[in-house]
Write a protein that holds these residues in place. Structure first.
Motif, PDB file in Angstrom:
ATOM      1  N   ARG A 150      32.605  19.844 -24.966  1.00 56.89           N
ATOM      2  CA  ARG A 150      33.006  20.130 -26.340  1.00 56.89           C
ATOM      3  C   ARG A 150      34.450  20.614 -26.402  1.00 56.89           C
ATOM      4  O   ARG A 150      35.216  20.225 -27.301  1.00 56.89           O
ATOM      5  N   ALA A 151      34.831  21.460 -25.435  1.00 56.91           N
ATOM      6  CA  ALA A 151      36.213  21.955 -25.413  1.00 56.91           C
ATOM      7  C   ALA A 151      37.187  20.796 -25.230  1.00 56.91           C
ATOM      8  O   ALA A 151      38.209  20.707 -25.930  1.00 56.91           O
ATOM      9  N   TYR A 152      36.880  19.906 -24.298  1.00 54.06           N
ATOM     10  CA  TYR A 152      37.772  18.777 -24.011  1.00 54.06           C
ATOM     11  C   TYR A 152      37.929  17.883 -25.246  1.00 54.06           C
ATOM     12  O   TYR A 152      39.048  17.522 -25.622  1.00 54.06           O
ATOM     13  N   LYS A 153      36.825  17.527 -25.864  1.00 56.68           N
ATOM     14  CA  LYS A 153      36.875  16.603 -26.999  1.00 56.68           C
ATOM     15  C   LYS A 153      37.529  17.258 -28.220  1.00 56.68           C
ATOM     16  O   LYS A 153      38.220  16.578 -28.992  1.00 56.68           O
ATOM     17  N   THR A 154      37.324  18.548 -28.394  1.00 54.85           N
ATOM     18  CA  THR A 154      37.959  19.236 -29.519  1.00 54.85           C
ATOM     19  C   THR A 154      39.477  19.260 -29.348  1.00 54.85           C
ATOM     20  O   THR A 154      40.226  18.986 -30.288  1.00 54.85           O
ATOM     21  N   ILE A 155      39.926  19.587 -28.148  1.00 55.83           N
ATOM     22  CA  ILE A 155      41.371  19.590 -27.881  1.00 55.83           C
ATOM     23  C   ILE A 155      41.943  18.196 -28.082  1.00 55.83           C
ATOM     24  O   ILE A 155      43.016  18.031 -28.678  1.00 55.83           O
ATOM     25  N   GLU A 156      41.255  17.193 -27.583  1.00 52.08           N
ATOM     26  CA  GLU A 156      41.722  15.816 -27.724  1.00 52.08           C
ATOM     27  C   GLU A 156      41.846  15.417 -29.190  1.00 52.08           C
ATOM     28  O   GLU A 156      42.823  14.782 -29.593  1.00 52.08           O
ATOM     29  N   ALA A 157      40.846  15.792 -29.998  1.00 50.35           N
ATOM     30  CA  ALA A 157      40.847  15.399 -31.410  1.00 50.35           C
ATOM     31  C   ALA A 157      41.878  16.157 -32.228  1.00 50.35           C
ATOM     32  O   ALA A 157      42.527  15.588 -33.113  1.00 50.35           O
ATOM     33  N   GLU A 158      42.045  17.445 -31.956  1.00 50.25           N
ATOM     34  CA  GLU A 158      42.900  18.282 -32.794  1.00 50.25           C
ATOM     35  C   GLU A 158      44.341  18.399 -32.306  1.00 50.25           C
ATOM     36  O   GLU A 158      45.255  18.630 -33.092  1.00 50.25           O
ATOM     37  N   PHE A 159      44.547  18.247 -30.995  1.00 48.12           N
ATOM     38  CA  PHE A 159      45.878  18.492 -30.447  1.00 48.12           C
ATOM     39  C   PHE A 159      46.427  17.327 -29.624  1.00 48.12           C
ATOM     40  O   PHE A 159      47.571  17.380 -29.171  1.00 48.12           O
ATOM     41  N   GLY A 160      45.623  16.296 -29.403  1.00 42.77           N
ATOM     42  CA  GLY A 160      46.071  15.161 -28.600  1.00 42.77           C
ATOM     43  C   GLY A 160      45.509  15.216 -27.188  1.00 42.77           C
ATOM     44  O   GLY A 160      45.308  16.292 -26.629  1.00 42.77           O
ATOM     45  N   THR A 220      66.278  27.531 -10.331  1.00 41.70           N
ATOM     46  CA  THR A 220      65.050  26.767 -10.573  1.00 41.70           C
ATOM     47  C   THR A 220      64.632  26.903 -12.030  1.00 41.70           C
ATOM     48  O   THR A 220      64.547  28.017 -12.559  1.00 41.70           O
ATOM     49  N   PHE A 221      64.375  25.756 -12.663  1.00 39.89           N
ATOM     50  CA  PHE A 221      63.945  25.706 -14.053  1.00 39.89           C
ATOM     51  C   PHE A 221      62.563  25.042 -14.107  1.00 39.89           C
ATOM     52  O   PHE A 221      62.335  24.026 -13.443  1.00 39.89           O
ATOM     53  N   ALA A 222      61.647  25.610 -14.884  1.00 33.37           N
ATOM     54  CA  ALA A 222      60.302  25.049 -15.018  1.00 33.37           C
ATOM     55  C   ALA A 222      60.064  24.630 -16.456  1.00 33.37           C
ATOM     56  O   ALA A 222      60.463  25.323 -17.401  1.00 33.37           O
ATOM     57  N   PHE A 223      59.402  23.474 -16.630  1.00 31.21           N
ATOM     58  CA  PHE A 223      59.118  22.918 -17.952  1.00 31.21           C
ATOM     59  C   PHE A 223      57.658  22.489 -18.027  1.00 31.21           C
ATOM     60  O   PHE A 223      57.089  22.015 -17.029  1.00 31.21           O
ATOM     61  N   GLN A 224      57.081  22.656 -19.188  1.00 32.02           N
ATOM     62  CA  GLN A 224      55.765  22.062 -19.455  1.00 32.02           C
ATOM     63  C   GLN A 224      55.987  20.747 -20.193  1.00 32.02           C
ATOM     64  O   GLN A 224      56.683  20.703 -21.206  1.00 32.02           O
ATOM     65  N   VAL A 225      55.383  19.673 -19.653  1.00 34.50           N
ATOM     66  CA  VAL A 225      55.522  18.348 -20.253  1.00 34.50           C
ATOM     67  C   VAL A 225      54.134  17.882 -20.678  1.00 34.50           C
ATOM     68  O   VAL A 225      53.212  17.813 -19.851  1.00 34.50           O
ATOM     69  N   VAL A 226      53.992  17.568 -21.943  1.00 37.05           N
ATOM     70  CA  VAL A 226      52.711  17.106 -22.468  1.00 37.05           C
ATOM     71  C   VAL A 226      52.751  15.581 -22.605  1.00 37.05           C
ATOM     72  O   VAL A 226      53.575  15.046 -23.358  1.00 37.05           O
ATOM     73  N   PRO A 227      51.894  14.864 -21.893  1.00 40.54           N
ATOM     74  CA  PRO A 227      51.860  13.400 -22.003  1.00 40.54           C
ATOM     75  C   PRO A 227      51.061  12.978 -23.226  1.00 40.54           C
ATOM     76  O   PRO A 227      50.351  13.788 -23.838  1.00 40.54           O
ATOM     77  N   ASP A 228      51.159  11.696 -23.572  1.00 43.04           N
ATOM     78  CA  ASP A 228      50.376  11.222 -24.709  1.00 43.04           C
ATOM     79  C   ASP A 228      48.975  10.780 -24.303  1.00 43.04           C
ATOM     80  O   ASP A 228      48.117  10.556 -25.160  1.00 43.04           O
ATOM     81  N   GLY A 229      48.713  10.646 -23.010  1.00 41.34           N
ATOM     82  CA  GLY A 229      47.390  10.260 -22.530  1.00 41.34           C
ATOM     83  C   GLY A 229      46.677  11.416 -21.865  1.00 41.34           C
ATOM     84  O   GLY A 229      47.265  12.456 -21.558  1.00 41.34           O
ATOM     85  N   GLY A 230      45.369  11.232 -21.642  1.00 40.65           N
ATOM     86  CA  GLY A 230      44.569  12.250 -20.991  1.00 40.65           C
ATOM     87  C   GLY A 230      44.867  12.345 -19.505  1.00 40.65           C
ATOM     88  O   GLY A 230      45.632  11.544 -18.949  1.00 40.65           O
ATOM     89  N   PRO A 231      44.242  13.289 -18.818  1.00 42.65           N
ATOM     90  CA  PRO A 231      44.529  13.514 -17.390  1.00 42.65           C
ATOM     91  C   PRO A 231      44.238  12.308 -16.507  1.00 42.65           C
ATOM     92  O   PRO A 231      44.872  12.146 -15.468  1.00 42.65           O
ATOM     93  N   THR A 232      43.278  11.451 -16.905  1.00 48.02           N
ATOM     94  CA  THR A 232      42.904  10.320 -16.055  1.00 48.02           C
ATOM     95  C   THR A 232      43.421   8.982 -16.581  1.00 48.02           C
ATOM     96  O   THR A 232      43.061   7.939 -16.047  1.00 48.02           O
ATOM     97  N   SER A 233      44.264   9.016 -17.609  1.00 45.42           N
ATOM     98  CA  SER A 233      44.737   7.765 -18.198  1.00 45.42           C
ATOM     99  C   SER A 233      45.801   7.113 -17.319  1.00 45.42           C
ATOM    100  O   SER A 233      46.492   7.776 -16.540  1.00 45.42           O
ATOM    101  N   THR A 234      45.928   5.798 -17.465  1.00 37.22           N
ATOM    102  CA  THR A 234      46.950   5.061 -16.711  1.00 37.22           C
ATOM    103  C   THR A 234      48.353   5.467 -17.155  1.00 37.22           C
ATOM    104  O   THR A 234      49.282   5.459 -16.338  1.00 37.22           O
ATOM    105  N   THR A 235      48.494   5.824 -18.439  1.00 34.18           N
ATOM    106  CA  THR A 235      49.831   6.213 -18.927  1.00 34.18           C
ATOM    107  C   THR A 235      50.284   7.528 -18.296  1.00 34.18           C
ATOM    108  O   THR A 235      51.452   7.690 -17.961  1.00 34.18           O
TER     109      THR A 235
END
Length: 825
Positions: free
Chosen positions: A497-507, A560-575
């Motif tokens: 439920r957590a995974y699907k809610t995040i996917e639906a509401e936040f990408g 050293t610089f650290a960044f958070q990068v959010v992809p448009d696909g899920g963790p297991t997607s080809t993208t």
């Protein structure tokens, strides 16, 4: 070995209670050790030497706060309306309690984060308004100064024209100096405004880069809270996870559904569920049908349960000192149950035959242990070797899984050759049905004429089996490997439920953000750090598949610089997989800035690729072991080749079936595949190792009968049918039992277990019923005497491996059954 097992079996039968109590004590010690020393199990997987691990090691030195395990709590209104201020306060209070848990490093309140974001945006808007006002004032002042300068210039010109300049020179010079000072102040003010404008634009640029990273949904009905732990995923103690989970579960916020990610949810709960119990019940039904009596049917189940308890509990006792994945004990349970039942069945089946022929109980138990038990020891050894060979992959968590599985199989073998004989000794003649006991010593043997297969039938069977397995194996050509994400969990779990809610509401990308680390060749001064963050963030955001980029931290020394990068696909997607490779390919940026990519999604991709690379190596090891073992046992060249080729066919057919169901989604409703995705990355290599051991078991119990018939005078093609008839009943029962046990895990509550259970169950069915009972006999018939050919020099060089204990059997002939004829020269 056969003589040793004979004596061990006879001792166990005569001292049954001593052996049984001894095993119960061992079981108690294993359980006590687990309770006393057992540690936590991890839901993540790491492999030393991967790029993600390199970056993580760098982060542990530079940003230790970023290396601890992290989890997400999801708060969603149940009535699809925005979270009220009262609900927000209750959520904030709950998060405060979680932050106080010993072992939790930090908790982010989503409403505080959003308020700070809005405040930053408001400050930028206000700053821009103030900047515009300042610019307007600056322009007005500049106009006034320009007019004053023009007036002064005109006065100077008039004084010079009238010849009076010397008289007013001091006054005019003073006025000019005042104007110059005003011009200097104006230029300084303009510089300050330019600096303010640059800072405002930099801040706006950072907000724009991270604009899509939200922790409160657009409709205000869902909020995400990040929970950061002190320890890494593998070191995170179970009590810490349990305490956080209990706080979230017990939260009573009216109108709010509380869910959380798998980091907190991953436990050994669900180790044995309804599906697994059904599988064991089916195995019991098969045993009952075969034995036709309740007590004998329950014996293999009881033996296997004792073996599983000792093996799994004993292995888990070391989970506090060895990094162990949460799926590791599941493999031990699966293997322990399956092989424990089968091995006990093989010994009991031999004992029942001997008792029916009139042999004394303890003598029969000893002989069954020395013959069938000897074969069990050898068969178990092949499974153990296959599992221990997982160490050659160089993948630590996989090696641990293999070792735990090997320990459980080893214990199952020990239980089979000691505990099972003890139970048989207690049962006495009740090991037979009441009707069979009335015919002890006078068995009703039905001697049927043995005829070889028709060649045309053998050709047809071989072709049909090969074509069918190849067709089923076709989907394996498109198999993708990945570690599971929350979408593969059961739909009624909090992590799903957590995974699907995040996917639906936040990408989808919010479920697997990447951590990008930039290492500078030289330290960046503090005033230049913000522009550097913007420049690097902009470069990262321009990559295809990037939704948002947010600066996370800068090291104290500015290197050293650290960044958070959010992809448009899920963790297991080809993208996402492609994005990880693209980001790494950017390095070095501008020829000198080194980039590294980490994060759970990146780590899972690295693990999957490492596992894919290890598959061919492990397959080569397994095939080599198969050929060597079979040559040694059957003293033949072609039989091992046929056996190994059959194993490869059944393996790829099993992988093809797994791909079709879990990746393509075929028959998804039947097998509970609600979100098809890549195949579990370590499933193929585990299926390969286990199926190899089991394939060798069936090969041994079937083809050894063929060899025995051949060396005692039957023509090669007739011996094939004779051996098949003598072994197919027990192998059929064993395969059905094993498939039932494995199949029970197909409906496990744990997402990682289901494809493993299905792959092993379908692989056993393919190997036992298609390869060993159809393909191997057909090909061996076509080979004829050539199937048993072996070069003389090799025959002389090899030791005589009496797997079936034929020498022991000749020394202890069954009453009413002639001793074996001497082997042909």
């Amino acid at each position: 070995m056969a003589n040793l097992l004979f004596r061990l079996g006879r001792f166990s039968a005569r001292r049954a209670w001593t052996v049984i109590v001894g095993w119960l004590i061992v079981l108690g010690l294993a359980a006590g050790s687990f309770l006393a020393f057992g540690g936590s199990l991890a839901s993540s997987f790491s492999i030393p030497g991967t790029e993600t691990e390199r970056v993580n090691e760098q982060l542990s030195d530079t940003f230790p706060d970023l290396t601890g395990a992290s989890a997400t709590a999801v708060f969603t209104t149940t009535d699809d309306v925005p979270l009220t201020s009262g609900q927000q306060e209750q959520i904030g209070a709950l998060l405060g309690e979680i932050a106080d848990v010993d072992g939790v490093a930090a908790v982010t309140d989503p409403f505080t984060v959003e308020a700070e974001r809005e405040a930053q945006a408001a400050q930028i808007d206000e700053g821009r308004a103030q900047l515009q006002a300042g610019l307007a004032e600056l322009e007005a002042a500049e106009s006034q100064l320009t007019a004053s300068q023009q007036q002064l210039d005109a006065a100077v010109a008039q004084a010079q024209a009238a010849g009076m300049y010397d008289m007013v020179a001091d006054q005019l010079t003073a006025q000019q100096e005042q104007l110059n000072a005003a011009w200097a102040d104006l230029e300084a003010g303009g510089g300050r405004l330019d600096q303010q404008a640059a800072l405002l634009e930099d801040g706006a640029a950072l907000l724009t880069l991270a604009d899509e990273i939200r922790v409160v949904s657009d409709d205000g009905g869902t909020a995400l809270a990040a929970i950061q732990f002190d320890e890494t995923m593998f070191d995170l103690p179970q009590p810490v996870k349990d305490e956080v989970a209990d706080l979230l579960e017990s939260a009573d916020i009216a109108g709010v559904q509380v869910d959380y990610s798998s980091t907190i949810a991953a436990t050994t709960e669900g180790l044995i569920g309804v599906g697994e119990i059904v599988g064991v019940v089916l195995a019991g039904i098969v045993l009952l049908i075969m034995m036709r009596a309740f007590l004998p049917a329950m014996m293999p189940l009881l033996s296997s349960l004792v073996g599983v308890g000792v093996g799994v509990a004993g292995s888990l006792a070391f989970s506090g000192v060895v990094d162990m994945a949460s799926v590791t004990p599941i493999l031990g349970v699966m293997l322990g149950l399956a092989v424990g039942i089968d091995y006990s069945l093989f010994i009991m089946n031999r004992h029942r035959t001997q008792v029916l022929a009139g042999m004394q109980i303890d003598e029969s138990v000893g002989l069954a242990n020395g013959t069938a038990g000897n074969a069990v020891v050898f068969a178990g050894s092949t499974v153990i070797v296959a599992l221990v060979a997982l160490l050659v992959t160089g993948i630590p968590f996989l090696g641990v899984m293999g070792m735990v599985g090997a320990v459980c199989v080893f214990v199952a073998v020990l239980v089979s050759v000691t505990f099972t004989p003890a139970l048989l000794g207690l049962l006495g003649t009740r090991v037979l049905t009441r009707k069979a006991r009335a015919t002890i010593g006078h068995p009703d043997h039905v001697n049927r004429e043995v005829r070889p297969l028709r060649t045309s039938r053998a050709i047809g069977a071989a072709v049909l089996a090969i074509v069918a397995l190849l067709i089923i194996a076709l989907p394996a050509l498109s198999m993708r490997l990945a570690l599971p994400d929350g979408s593969s969990e059961a739909t009624d779990t909090t992590q799903y439920r957590a995974y699907k809610t995040i996917e639906a509401e936040f990408g989808a990308g919010q479920n697997g953000p990447l951590l990008v680390v930039a290492e500078m060749p030289d330290a960046v001064a503090e005033p230049d750090q913000l522009p550097t963050q913007i420049a690097l963030g902009t470069a990262l955001s321009q990559q295809e598949g990037v939704v948002a980029v947010a600066p996370v931290a800068v090291s104290d020394d500015g290197t050293t610089f650290a960044f958070q990068v959010v992809p448009d696909g899920g963790p297991t997607s080809t993208t996402t997989e492609q994005l990880v490779h693209d980001l790494r390919a950017l390095s070095p940026v501008n020829g000198e800035i080194t980039l590294g990519v980490a994060g759970q999604a990146s780590g899972n991709i690295d693990v999957s690729e490492k596992l894919a690379d290890a598959l061919p190596v492990y397959l080569a090891v397994v095939i080599g072991l198969s050929l060597l073992i079979m040559i040694l046992v059957f003293r033949s060249i072609l039989v091992p080749v046929i056996a190994t080729a059959g194993f490869v066919l059944s393996l790829f057919a099993a992988l093809g079936a797994v791909t079709a169901i879990y990746q393509w989604g075929w028959l998804g409703d039947l097998f509970g595949v609600h979100d098809p995705g890549p195949v579990l990355s370590f499933a193929p290599i585990i299926i390969m190792g286990v199926l190899f051991g089991l394939a060798m078991d069936y090969q041994l119990f079937l083809v050894s009968g063929m060899r025995e018939a051949y060396v005692h005078g039957l023509p090669a093609r007739t011996a094939v049918v004779a051996g098949l008839r003598s072994g197919r009943a027990v192998v059929t029962a064993a395969a059905i039992i094993m498939a039932s046990v494995f199949g029970g895990f197909v409906f496990s509550h744990l997402g990682m277990v289901r494809p493993l259970g299905f792959g092993l169950a379908i692989g056993v069915l393919f190997d036992a019923f298609v390869v060993r009972m159809v393909l191997v006999p057909a090909v061996m018939h076509l080979c004829g005497d050539a199937a048993w050919w072996l070069p003389r020099w090799l025959d002389r060089a090899m030791p005589d491996v009496d797997v079936e204990g034929a020498a022991l059997e000749r020394a202890h002939p069954v009453h009413g059954v002639a001793a074996a004829e001497p082997a042909r020269a």
